[in-house]
Design a protein around this motif. Structure first.
Motif, PDB file in Angstrom:
ATOM      1  N   SER A  10       0.704  -1.273  -0.070  1.00  0.00           N
ATOM      2  CA  SER A  10       0.004  -0.088   0.054  1.00  0.00           C
ATOM      3  C   SER A  10       1.047   1.362  -0.009  1.00  0.00           C
ATOM      4  N   TYR A  11       1.672   1.387   0.912  1.00  0.00           N
ATOM      5  CA  TYR A  11       2.742   2.507   0.894  1.00  0.00           C
ATOM      6  C   TYR A  11       3.388   2.629  -0.372  1.00  0.00           C
ATOM      7  N   SER A  12       3.736   1.476  -0.933  1.00  0.00           N
ATOM      8  CA  SER A  12       4.403   1.660  -2.305  1.00  0.00           C
ATOM      9  C   SER A  12       3.773   2.280  -3.487  1.00  0.00           C
ATOM     10  N   LEU A  13       2.392   2.367  -3.064  1.00  0.00           N
ATOM     11  CA  LEU A  13       1.554   2.873  -4.260  1.00  0.00           C
ATOM     12  C   LEU A  13       1.478   4.733  -3.911  1.00  0.00           C
ATOM     13  N   GLY A  14       2.216   5.078  -3.003  1.00  0.00           N
ATOM     14  CA  GLY A  14       2.357   6.246  -2.735  1.00  0.00           C
ATOM     15  C   GLY A  14       1.248   6.962  -1.901  1.00  0.00           C
ATOM     16  N   VAL A  15       0.248   6.026  -1.269  1.00  0.00           N
ATOM     17  CA  VAL A  15      -0.706   6.657  -0.600  1.00  0.00           C
ATOM     18  C   VAL A  15      -0.214   6.737   1.038  1.00  0.00           C
ATOM     19  N   SER A  16      -0.916   7.487   1.733  1.00  0.00           N
ATOM     20  CA  SER A  16      -0.592   7.793   3.104  1.00  0.00           C
ATOM     21  C   SER A  16      -0.754   6.799   3.862  1.00  0.00           C
ATOM     22  N   ARG A  17      -0.285   6.738   5.200  1.00  0.00           N
ATOM     23  CA  ARG A  17      -0.492   5.971   6.343  1.00  0.00           C
ATOM     24  C   ARG A  17      -1.926   5.981   6.477  1.00  0.00           C
ATOM     25  N   TYR A  73      -4.377   6.543   4.745  1.00  0.00           N
ATOM     26  CA  TYR A  73      -5.196   5.896   3.746  1.00  0.00           C
ATOM     27  C   TYR A  73      -5.250   4.647   3.900  1.00  0.00           C
ATOM     28  N   THR A  74      -3.944   4.081   4.163  1.00  0.00           N
ATOM     29  CA  THR A  74      -3.702   2.731   4.241  1.00  0.00           C
ATOM     30  C   THR A  74      -4.369   1.941   5.330  1.00  0.00           C
ATOM     31  N   MET A 118      11.530   2.686   0.702  1.00  0.00           N
ATOM     32  CA  MET A 118      10.816   1.588   1.624  1.00  0.00           C
ATOM     33  C   MET A 118      11.594   1.356   2.832  1.00  0.00           C
ATOM     34  N   GLU A 173       5.341  10.236  -0.007  1.00  0.00           N
ATOM     35  CA  GLU A 173       4.288   9.769  -0.883  1.00  0.00           C
ATOM     36  C   GLU A 173       4.416  10.226  -2.286  1.00  0.00           C
ATOM     37  N   ARG A 198       6.987   7.757  -3.970  1.00  0.00           N
ATOM     38  CA  ARG A 198       6.593   6.363  -3.960  1.00  0.00           C
ATOM     39  C   ARG A 198       5.355   6.358  -5.044  1.00  0.00           C
ATOM     40  N   TYR A 205      -7.619   1.279  -5.893  1.00  0.00           N
ATOM     41  CA  TYR A 205      -7.328   1.790  -4.544  1.00  0.00           C
ATOM     42  C   TYR A 205      -6.345   3.058  -4.531  1.00  0.00           C
ATOM     43  N   TYR A 257      -7.297   7.534  -3.958  1.00  0.00           N
ATOM     44  CA  TYR A 257      -6.443   8.348  -3.174  1.00  0.00           C
ATOM     45  C   TYR A 257      -6.182   9.474  -3.839  1.00  0.00           C
ATOM     46  N   TYR A 258      -5.947   9.395  -5.083  1.00  0.00           N
ATOM     47  CA  TYR A 258      -5.367  10.286  -5.835  1.00  0.00           C
ATOM     48  C   TYR A 258      -6.698  11.188  -6.314  1.00  0.00           C
TER      49      TYR A 258
END
Lengths: 274, 250
Positions: free
Chosen positions: A167-174, A176-177, B54, B80, B83, B106, B110-111
């Motif tokens: 999830s983090y690797s998609l650039g979303v925030s903590r 949101y995760t 990471m 963010e 990534r 997902y 978010y975006y």
């Protein structure tokens, strides 16, 4: 060696049987003795009698307990789950995390009557709320906070770290995760933890003695008013020694609610594993 | 190298006090596949995880030196944003325990993509790129966990693409897959390099040789040799590289 193993086996089986036996006996005994008190009127009317509780029912206590428990669950869940989320997802220092755990363990060890005194001095006196449902509920909420936090922390730590990294690797925030991925995964365990905490709160009279519970009240209409509670009512009936049938009846209702809630919590957690 | 999309300058990483990467300097060129190869424990994955930070998610790590993404120091960028621009696919397929469709929406949600039509388009396009669309178009509501391992990994690649990255990092993406799935993914990567820059960690030398344009050979945390894949495989300039390629460290 063989004898030793056999001994341990016998010991384990006996202990297990004894534990189950005690619980079964407790429930059977209370249900047996309380059953005759349980009538529609007992469940739906207010206590009456020269000595309160010898006649009439326990409706205000049932509703009062529902209020106290709901507030305790709300308060305990918000703080307990938030603390666990902080520990697992935001806290970078293992020292701070251990410190939080230590505080929680200490809190879990505080006797419930002391919690009651704390609630009394802070909420009832210092904040000037007086004895009321809110003060009692929050006091119970503080009592079950560590209970909920420990379970929430365990549930959150069980989420596969790979998913969280993905999830983090998609650039979303903590945040949101946590909201979209983690809470969805843990929801059954979190809910079951809160329900079990609620059962614990529902059965506790000590935190309410100074903060909210009264011998007699109408069905409560505001959280800023005091109210009856099942465990406190039970306690009063017993120390007056006037109506053991109604005491058993009250205990019956309380245990039934707890049993049903526990079963629901277990079922909820089990459904996730399936 | 001015056209490099990613530049590492004297980049070192230490776990606790132990140095696992020592002063790595290299440049990764756009629209090419760069393979990071080397024996187990040489720091391949650590290097890869440094690129999208990471590594920070694991405690007790300290870094020295710099990494630049199109000239921007990645440590000065919000993590963010970094990534989003540098996607990652892991060794074990990691689909979220939700439907295929939700896996794919997902990141876009978010975006800020909210329109159903727009989301549908993103899902379709990215699944098409990975060749998964035809296989799953009838069952987008099905749990992603029910897909085969190879399909799951392609879903993860497609999911990474939904964030519209510039670079795609892959950490041994085929090591948990069978030969057929591996081949599909290799073909996919070769096709993807037209649009993305790809960095792949692999312990499979044949794979590196098949798909990579450039290779970086790491040994004991040091960049031992790098260059064009063909040159590196056919005429390695250092003895250790020759030994590794010949299977001495395997």
């Amino acid at each position: 060696m063989k004898a030793k193993i056999l001994l341990v086996k016998i010991w384990a089986v006996t202990a297990c049987a004894l534990t189950l036996g005690i619980i079964f006996f407790l429930f059977a005994y209370v249900f047996w003795n309380g059953a005759e008190a349980i009538t529609w009127e007992f469940l739906t009317s207010a206590p009456k009698g020269l000595v309160i509780g010898t006649e009439g029912g326990i409706l205000p206590a049932i509703v009062g307990s529902a209020w106290y428990t709901a507030i305790a669950c709300g308060f305990g869940a918000v703080l307990g789950i938030a603390t666990a989320v902080y520990q697992v997802f935001y806290c970078r220092s293992s020292r701070i995390s251990s410190a939080i755990s230590l505080v929680m363990q200490c809190m879990a060890g505080v006797p419930s009557i002391v919690m009651g005194l704390f609630g009394y001095s802070l909420l009832v006196l210092a904040l000037g709320w007086g004895k009321c449902i809110l003060a009692g509920g929050i006091t119970q909420g503080i009592m079950i906070l560590p209970f909920i936090q420990v379970r929430a922390e365990k549930a959150l730590r069980e989420v596969d770290p790979l998913l969280i990294r993905a999830s983090y690797s998609l650039g979303v925030s903590r945040a949101y995760t946590i909201r979209k991925l983690v809470l969805g995964q843990c929801l059954p365990q979190l809910v079951s933890g809160v329900i079990l905490g609620g059962c614990h709160a529902m059965g506790a009279a000590a935190p309410l003695i100074f903060t909210g519970a009264v011998i007699m009240s109408k069905v409560p209409k505001s959280v800023m008013k005091p109210a009856m509670a099942l465990p406190y009512h039970l306690y009063m009936l017993l120390i007056q020694g006037t109506s053991s049938v109604n005491a058993y009846g009250t205990a019956f209702v309380m245990m039934l609610v707890v049993l049903v809630a526990n079963t629901a919590a277990t079922w909820f957690a089990w459904r996730r594993k399936k | 190298m001015n056209d490099a999309v990613l530049t590492l300058e004297n980049f070192s990483v230490s776990y606790e006090k132990k140095e696992v990467l020592h002063e790595i300097s290299t440049a990764i060129r756009p629209n090419r596949i760069t393979a990071i190869i080397g024996p187990s424990g040489c720091g391949k994955s650590t290097l890869l995880k440094s690129i999208n930070r990471m590594l920070e998610e694991e405690g007790g790590v300290s870094c020295k030196g710099s990494i630049f993404l199109n000239g921007q120091d990645i440590r000065k960028m919000p993590v963010e944003e970094l990534r989003r621009r540098v996607g990652m696919v892991f060794q074990t397929p990691a689909p979220f325990p939700m439907s295929i469709y939700k896996n794919m929406t997902y990141a876009p949600q978010y975006y800020g993509v909210g329109k159903k039509q727009e989301l549908d388009r993103i899902v379709r396009e990215n699944l098409e790129i990975t060749g998964l669309y035809e296989e799953v178009k009838e069952e987008l509501g099905k749990s992603a966990l029910k897909l085969s391992g190879g399909q799951q990994q392609r879903l993860c690649i497609a999911r990474a693409l939904t964030a519209q990255p510039e670079i795609l990092l892959l950490d041994e993406p085929c090591s948990a897959l069978d030969v057929k799935s591996t081949q599909i993914i290799e073909d996919l990567l070769v096709q993807l390099k037209q649009r993305y820059t790809i960095v792949i960690v692999t312990h499979n030398l044949f794979q590196a040789r098949r798909i990579a344009d450039d290779c970086i050979f790491l040994l004991n945390g040091q960049l031992w040799e790098q260059g064009n894949t063909r040159e590196l495989f056919e005429a390695p300039s250092r003895q250790e590289t020759r030994d590794y390629l010949a299977g001495v460290y395997a």
